[in-house]
Design an enzyme around this catalytic site. Sequence first.
Site, short mmCIF file in Angstrom:
data_model
loop_
_atom_site.label_atom_id
_atom_site.label_comp_id
_atom_site.label_asym_id
_atom_site.label_seq_id
_atom_site.Cartn_x
_atom_site.Cartn_y
_atom_site.Cartn_z
N GLU A 193 0.76 -1.10 -0.05
CA GLU A 193 -0.12 -0.08 -0.19
C GLU A 193 1.04 1.33 0.09
O GLU A 193 1.84 1.54 0.86
CB GLU A 193 -0.97 -0.06 1.19
CG GLU A 193 -1.90 1.04 1.44
CD GLU A 193 -2.67 0.94 2.84
OE1 GLU A 193 -2.97 1.86 3.30
OE2 GLU A 193 -2.64 -0.21 3.38
N ASP A 219 -4.22 9.50 9.64
CA ASP A 219 -2.86 8.90 10.11
C ASP A 219 -2.38 9.60 11.16
O ASP A 219 -2.63 10.89 11.68
CB ASP A 219 -2.09 9.30 8.91
CG ASP A 219 -2.35 8.54 7.43
OD1 ASP A 219 -2.65 7.43 7.72
OD2 ASP A 219 -2.20 9.12 6.38
N TYR A 224 -11.34 -3.49 4.05
CA TYR A 224 -10.16 -2.89 5.36
C TYR A 224 -10.97 -2.65 6.57
O TYR A 224 -11.67 -1.67 6.70
CB TYR A 224 -9.55 -1.50 4.70
CG TYR A 224 -8.37 -1.22 5.61
CD1 TYR A 224 -8.34 -0.98 7.13
CD2 TYR A 224 -7.49 -0.58 4.64
CE1 TYR A 224 -7.15 -0.68 7.45
CE2 TYR A 224 -5.91 -0.05 5.69
CZ TYR A 224 -6.30 0.09 6.73
OH TYR A 224 -5.16 0.28 7.64
#
Length: 266
Positions: free
Chosen positions: A44, A55, A169
């Site tokens: 990824e 993040d 995911y």
Amino acid sequence: MTNLDRVFQNHKAFIAFVVAGDPTFDATVEQVVALAESGCDLVEIGIPFSDPVADGPEIQAADLRAFDQQITPQRVFELVAAIREQTAVPLVFLTYANIVYQFGYTAFAKRCQELDVAGLIIPDLPLEESGELRPTLDQYDVALIPLIAPTSDDTRIAAIAAQARGFIYVVSSLGVTGTRNHITTDLTTLVTKIRQATTLPVAIGFGIHDPAQAHAMAKFADGVIVGSAVVHLIANNQPATTVLTDYTRQMRAALDAVPVPDGEKG
């Protein structure tokens, strides 16, 4: 069978994340090749972004290092082209909606197809807003890979699964990315609900960083995604190829120790 199907075929998948251009263009190419050659099933690649809302500090710092190298989306595609000279490892992008919008949906999807980038993960693109982009990605056979969070109820899981391509995911924990010593979410129940809604593979990310965690997650998921731990290794080891090779082999061994039921083998 697509590249993403092969990622999960006959074994538990190890998916690693790197930031394009961290710490340099050439280093990222070397990192991806090392990951692929040591047993990583899918890489990824994060496209650096100024406001990466999903993040944590480790990946945000990597984005800043990449910006210091003048890494733009166009340079990321050039980086993938360099990777493709050395490996056919399946690739997906982790990016944000504005990057794709500014580049142009058609131009972005077409370039992904040309370079065999199999999918996009876009954390700030909710299901309700994905209708504008999805047809273009479908036209160029680029999967829009959804995230399902621990807060998702049965109705939302079913809605997301109905539109999903590639794999699901699963976000292991609330909050942003980063290693976690303890993951307390009832992931077994969450994955069971997802499997009731789709036959797509399920990979778990956010927080996983060592072989023991990977082994535990793979007992009920089809693969694990490791981001911050890989980025940390890159930040603290240059060149990082040797340490990434060793780490991938450890994770690969932990995942390969988990049997795959005959009904799950592709």
